[in-house]
Scaffold this motif. Sequence first.
Motif, PDB file in Angstrom:
ATOM      1  N   GLN A 343      46.237  74.064  51.707  1.00  0.00           N
ATOM      2  CA  GLN A 343      45.495  74.897  50.765  1.00  0.00           C
ATOM      3  C   GLN A 343      45.024  76.193  51.411  1.00  0.00           C
ATOM      4  O   GLN A 343      44.939  77.232  50.749  1.00  0.00           O
ATOM      5  N   TYR A 347      45.260  80.009  49.926  1.00  0.00           N
ATOM      6  CA  TYR A 347      44.073  80.856  49.817  1.00  0.00           C
ATOM      7  C   TYR A 347      44.272  82.180  50.549  1.00  0.00           C
ATOM      8  O   TYR A 347      43.931  83.245  50.033  1.00  0.00           O
ATOM      9  N   GLN A 350      46.437  84.502  48.496  1.00  0.00           N
ATOM     10  CA  GLN A 350      45.722  85.077  47.364  1.00  0.00           C
ATOM     11  C   GLN A 350      44.694  86.106  47.831  1.00  0.00           C
ATOM     12  O   GLN A 350      44.464  87.126  47.168  1.00  0.00           O
ATOM     13  N   ARG A 423      41.223  69.946  50.333  1.00  0.00           N
ATOM     14  CA  ARG A 423      40.300  70.843  49.657  1.00  0.00           C
ATOM     15  C   ARG A 423      40.912  71.427  48.390  1.00  0.00           C
ATOM     16  O   ARG A 423      42.117  71.427  48.203  1.00  0.00           O
ATOM     17  N   MET A 425      40.609  74.877  45.537  1.00  0.00           N
ATOM     18  CA  MET A 425      40.152  76.249  45.360  1.00  0.00           C
ATOM     19  C   MET A 425      39.139  76.313  44.221  1.00  0.00           C
ATOM     20  O   MET A 425      39.432  75.906  43.096  1.00  0.00           O
ATOM     21  N   LYS A 426      37.959  76.848  44.504  1.00  0.00           N
ATOM     22  CA  LYS A 426      36.908  76.950  43.497  1.00  0.00           C
ATOM     23  C   LYS A 426      36.182  78.284  43.619  1.00  0.00           C
ATOM     24  O   LYS A 426      36.113  78.880  44.699  1.00  0.00           O
ATOM     25  N   TYR A 519      34.913  82.895  46.351  1.00  0.00           N
ATOM     26  CA  TYR A 519      36.075  82.098  45.943  1.00  0.00           C
ATOM     27  C   TYR A 519      36.766  81.601  47.195  1.00  0.00           C
ATOM     28  O   TYR A 519      37.060  82.381  48.105  1.00  0.00           O
ATOM     29  N   GLY A 520      37.004  80.280  47.255  1.00  0.00           N
ATOM     30  CA  GLY A 520      37.653  79.743  48.439  1.00  0.00           C
ATOM     31  C   GLY A 520      37.826  78.238  48.338  1.00  0.00           C
ATOM     32  O   GLY A 520      37.348  77.586  47.395  1.00  0.00           O
ATOM     33  N   PRO A 521      38.498  77.636  49.332  1.00  0.00           N
ATOM     34  CA  PRO A 521      38.709  76.187  49.329  1.00  0.00           C
ATOM     35  C   PRO A 521      37.450  75.439  49.752  1.00  0.00           C
ATOM     36  O   PRO A 521      36.797  75.800  50.733  1.00  0.00           O
ATOM     37  N   HIS A 539      32.963  77.680  52.854  1.00  0.00           N
ATOM     38  CA  HIS A 539      33.026  78.715  51.820  1.00  0.00           C
ATOM     39  C   HIS A 539      31.850  78.639  50.862  1.00  0.00           C
ATOM     40  O   HIS A 539      31.519  79.633  50.214  1.00  0.00           O
TER      41      HIS A 539
END
Length: 599
Positions: A343, A347, A350, A423, A425-426, A519-521, A539
Motif C-alpha cells: 500500500q 500511496y 498518488q 494498511r 488509504m484513508k 491522506y495516507g495509509p 499518518h
Amino acid sequence: MAKAMVADPLSATTPAWSETLAALIRRGEILTAYDQARAAIEAGDRSPAVAYAAVLCLARAGAADFARAEYVRLGLADLRDDADAVALGARLLKDVALASRGPRRMAFARASLRRYEALSRRFGGLYGAINAATMTLVAGDQDGARARAAELLKIPPSPGLTGEAAYYEGASRAEAWFLAGDIEAARDTLRSALAEAPLAYAAHASTLRQLEMLCRETGRDLDWLASFRPPACAHFTGHILDASGAAALDGEALRGRIAAVVRERRIGFAYGGLAAGADILFAEALLDAGAELHAVLPVSLDSFIEVSVAPFGVDWVERFHRCLSRATSVRYAAQDPYRGDEQVFAYSSQFAMGCAVLRAQTLSAEAVQLAVWDGHAAPGPCGVSADLDHWALGGRSQAIIPVSRPAPRTVAEASAERRAGQRAMKAMLFADVQGFGALRDDQIPAFIEGVMGRMADTVGGLDGPPRHVETWGDGLFLVFDQPIDAALAALALLESHRTLDLRALGLPRNLGLRISGHYGPVHLRTNPLTKAPAVMGAHVVVAARIEPDVAPGSAYVSEALAGALATLHGERVRCGYVGRTQARKGFAATPVFSLSRAR
C-alpha cells in the motif's frame, strides 16, 4: 515622484527585494519563496518588501482569505504611498470578486475597480489602467471595459524596458487588445511579450489565468492560449527491472522513445520514484532535457535502495545516486523501512501525482502522465496499471510507451505473500474549537448542545459520511474512505459553525473552529482497552500535528491531501499554499494548504 507601475509589481519596481526571493517567484517556486519570506518576518524583518513578498505568494497560491488577513496584519493596508502595496490590496479585492457570485461579486468588483482607478491616477503606468478596464468588465460593463482598453492602447510604450518589465508591459497591452475585441493583435502582442522573459513561468501563469478569466467572462474559446503555456508538469511511472524484463527495459531503443516523449510533450517539471528500470530511465531523460526532477520515494532511503534498486545491479545503484544528487527536491511518502506492505507504494505514486498537478495549477501548465507499460493489470494495489487508472480518473493527458514483458503473477499469488493487517488509504480530519479551554463550567452545557450539537447535525447530514468518528472534549476525529468526502465535510463544518449565534448561546463570540486534514495509509484495528474500532498510525499523527497551526475559521490540509484533491476534484475544491507548520516534538515542519470551495 511616484514610481511607474508595470503589469505586475514584482522585482522590476522594488529595489529592496531580495534577488533570491524574486528569482524563486519568477520560477514559480511559490512555496519556497513564501517559506523564506515568512521566516524573515518571524525573525523580525517587517520591511514592506518582505511583507509584500509573503502576501503576494499567498495570493498567487490561491489562499485569498489568508492573504487578505496577512495584508492587514503586516501593515500593507496602511501604506497609501507605496504603489506595490496599493496594487496588491486592489488585487486581493479582485480575487474575492472573481471567487464570488451575484451581488457580492459585483460589490467587490466595483471596490477593486475604485482601487485600481486610484492607483492609476496616483502612480500612472499600465497596471492600474488595465486592471480597472478588466474589473469594469467583471462588474458587468463590457462597453465601458472596451472604451477603457482603447484609451490605454493610446499610451506610448515605455522606453528602455527589458526582461520582466518589458514582459509585463507587453502582457498588459495584450490584455487591452483582448478587451478591445482584437484577438489577433492580442496574440501577436503576447507572443512578443513572452520573448522578453521566456523563463518567467510564474509571471506567464499570472497572465494566462487573467486571460482565461476574460475568456470565460466574454464566452471566448480558450484554445488560442495553448501555444503560450509553460512547459508541462509530469508524473512518471514504469516497471521496475527484473530478470525477465531486462532486455525490454534497458535498451537504447527504449531510452530513445522516452527521450522523444519528454521532448514532444515539453516536460519541464516531473515527479515520480527512482526504482531500477523505467523510473531511472525517465529521470535520466528528464535531467538530460533540462527538466526539474522531483523524486518521491515511498519509504526511507536505505530501505528503498535495498528493495527497489540494489537487487537489480550495482549499475542501477550508481545511476540512482546520480539522479538523486541532481534532483531539485526529494519527498518521502513515509520515513519507515519497507515491511512488505504494498500500500505504501500506491500511496507514494498518488502523492507524486498530486504534487505534479499542484505544480501545474501554480504554473497554469498542462499536467501529463508518462508511463512505460507492458499492458498487464497490476496484481495488487500498486503498479503501472494502477497508476494509469488513478490518473485517468482526473481526465488528464497520458503518454504511454508500450513494452513487451511476460505477464505478472496472478492476484492470488501476489496476495498470498502479503501480510495480514495491511494498511488502508484513508482521509482524516481533526477539528477543535479555539477558546474552549477558557469556558466557564456553567457554559459547558450550552457548548455541548449548541456547538457540538451543530457539528453532529452537520456530520449526520453529509452525503459522504465518515466511516469512523471519535470525540473528546471539543476535539473531533473523522476518518473517510475518499479525500473529497473529507474535504466537503471540513467545509460543511466550517460553514455551519459560522452560522452559529454564539452570543445567543451565552458563549464567547471568539470560539473559532479549526480543522486539519491528511491522506495516507493507516492501520484499522481494534482498541484493546475499549474493544472499539481504532484508526492508528504515523499518518494519523500527521493530521493531528497540523491542527495547532490552523487559523480559527479555517481548514488546512497536508500536501498529500491537497494533491489528492487537485488530481481528481479540482472542479469542486481548491487548495492554496499557506506555508509550513512549526516543527515541534520531533515532528518536522510540513507544507500545508488552505481548503476552500472552487470558484
